[in-house]
Design an enzyme around this catalytic site. Structure first.
Site: not given
Ligand code: NOJ
Ligand code: MG
Length: 528
Positions: A102, A204, A269, A331-332
């Site tokens: 990541d 990210d 992302e 995971h979000d």
């Molecule tokens: C996306 C990530 O998937 C998330 O877990 C994170 O809180 C935010 N970006 C900030 O880095």
């Protein structure tokens, strides 16, 4: 292995804290991941995925569980050592499994030495590595921008009497990507990992990399196309703070660095509607990201029109030659069986793995894991934005610790006795067995793995249908998303029968096209 190995690949997302704990401290670690590589690839029982992506394992004070990095070129002690990581990469490569890390380029932790320097004085050489601004007239924050997890994006720093910008938590100050030294430093971070053999990065929150240089106020949110997600649902249109045109310079910079190393992939992302996301894939084969997450399918209700629209928009709006990248959970986000219902887990697996696209599978989905009941989660939560529920430990066996840890797990397990890898491995009717069959079908059928996509409409109410085709092989895919049996009216396809390639059910052998009826939530793939 081809240089563009990611086309049609299946990528398995590991949340390292929750995958497997080898040393008994209740926290997943690299040694735990190394123990479970058979689950991923290399044996007859393996899922057969092409790559593994690890959420951050860097040193971090864990305000955002690793997405607040205090050292980009080391491994947090609780996960292991750099040597262990090297060994893990080698072990993955030995079994033909690619290894993605990541990359979090838009912000560091407040504890990163760069930020410590930056905040130490207004004339520190690293001051301009972050985004500092004076209070606006009337002593408020410099702009009205809101952070993705709530509250203003600006944090007052009393030492130097300026505000610093954070698009996410206050403990995650945004780097200033207009500063070439930041770009150069991040290029060195990438090279550090590429030289260690890393096959690519999931990048990210890239849409937050650049902000308006005049810090103009955002207007209220009135865009009907805004999709929910990180940064898209804070009550304002992030017109000046996200997805700025200059973000494409940043992506091109990252791409140029990746191009120094053959066969590496960047997966961006960005929570954006696909018409805007498409621009992140650049103009032509060697521009911007190789892949970018399309979250419209994830955000779609389990409803025929909505799923159809998500698929059609994706197919229509991706630039020619580029691959859509789908994840149905991560995971979000709430897990798919929680969002869409447990009874739909098999159909969701079929959807993800028969569409044209790169499929990103979040660990635990292959056994149908669900979110933890919020009442059973720790208070205060580990994640202030409320994402602990989808981050509970992987369930390897039926024991109370789920085979995850011999110690006390950092988050409670949900239901290892009901859902675990060991039991499902032994059961050919399990969800795990279905995932394995679907991934195997993408290998054995070039059309399913890497073929084109053409939708067929109006086959039956609630039935999604498309054709995958490559080099003369044609596979007809049908998925009944409803709970009634549906008889299909197919258009002329030049043949009247085919052969089942893979199904959510036990069907095999010949399929008579004039006589196809799908059971509720049944998916069928038929080679014509
Ligand atoms: C996306 C990530 O998937 C998330 O877990 C994170 O809180 C935010 N970006 C900030 O880095
Ligand atoms: Mg551990």
């Amino acid at each position: 292995m081809s240089d563009r190995w990611w086309e049609g690949a299946v990528i398995y997302q590991v949340y390292p804290r929750s995958f497997a704990d080898a040393d008994g401290d209740g926290i997943g670690d690299l040694a735990g991941i190394a123990r479970h590589l058979d689950h991923l690839r290399g044996t007859d029982d393996s899922l057969g995925v092409d790559a593994i992506w690890l959420s951050p394992i860097y040193p971090s004070p864990l305000h955002d569980f690793g997405y607040d990095i205090s050292d980009y070129t080391d491994v947090a002690a609780e996960y292991g050592t750099l040597d262990e990581l090297d060994a893990l990469i080698a072990a993955c490569h030995d079994r033909g499994l690619r290894f993605l890390m990541d990359l979090v380029p838009c912000h560091t932790s407040v504890e990163h030495p760069w930020f410590a320097e930056s905040r130490s004085s207004r004339d520190n050489p690293r001051r301009d590595w972050y985004i500092w601004a004076d209070a606006s007239t009337g002593s408020g924050p410099p702009s009205n921008w809101t952070a993705a997890f709530g509250g203003p994006s600006w944090e007052w720093d009393s030492v130097t009497e300026q505000y610093y910008l954070h698009s996410f938590y206050p403990e995650q100050p945004d780097l200033n990507w207009r500063n070439p030294d930041v770009a150069a430093a991040m290029a060195e971070v990438m090279r550090f990992w590429f030289r260690r053999g890393v096959d690519g990065f999931r990048v990210d929150a890239i849409f937050a990399a650049i902000k308006d240089d005049h810090l103009r106020d955002n207007p209220p949110d009135r865009r009907p196309s805004a999709i929910p997600g990180l940064g898209g649902d804070t009550g304002q249109d992030p017109l000046w703070s996200m997805n700025r045109p200059e973000v494409h310079h940043v992506i091109r910079h990252l791409r140029r660095v990746a191009s120094e190393f053959p066969g590496r992939v960047l997966v961006g992302e960005a929570y954006l509607p696909v018409e805007e996301l498409a621009g992140y894939l650049g103009h032509g084969a060697d521009d911007e990201f190789h892949l970018a997450f399309n979250f419209e399918l994830l955000h779609s209700p389990w409803e025929h029109q909505h799923l159809t629209l998500a698929i059609e928009r994706s197919e229509a709006l991706h630039p020619a030659g580029m691959w859509p990248t789908y994840a149905l959970s991560n995971h979000d986000q709430s897990r798919q069986a929680t969002r869409w219902g447990r009874e739909r887990a098999r159909a969701a697996a079929f959807l993800l793995l028969t569409l044209r696209g790169v499929a990103v599978l979040y660990a635990g989905e292959e056994i149908g894991m669900v979110d933890a009941d919020p009442a059973l989660l720790p208070t205060p939560p580990f994640d202030r934005a409320g994402r602990d529920g989808c981050r509970t430990p992987m369930q390897w066996d039926a024991s109370p610790g789920g085979g995850f840890s011999t110690g006390t797990p950092w988050l409670p397990l949900v239901d290892p006795a009901t859902r675990n890898v060991l039991d499902q491995r032994a059961d050919p009717a399990s969800l795990l067995a279905l995932y394995r069959r679907l991934i195997a079908a993408r290998e054995s059928s070039p059309a399913l793995g890497r073929g084109g996509h053409r939708s067929i409409f109006g086959v039956a109410p609630d039935v999604l249908c498309w054709l995958r085709e490559l080099d003369g092989e044609r596979v007809l895919v049908m998925l009944n998303i409803g709970d009634e049996e549906r008889r299909c009216e197919l258009p002329p396809l030049g043949v009247d029968s085919g052969e089942f390639v893979v199904a959510t059910s036990e069907r095999s052998g010949r399929a008579m096209l004039a006589d196809l009826a799908l059971d509720p939530l049944e998916g069928l793939a038929v080679r014509l």
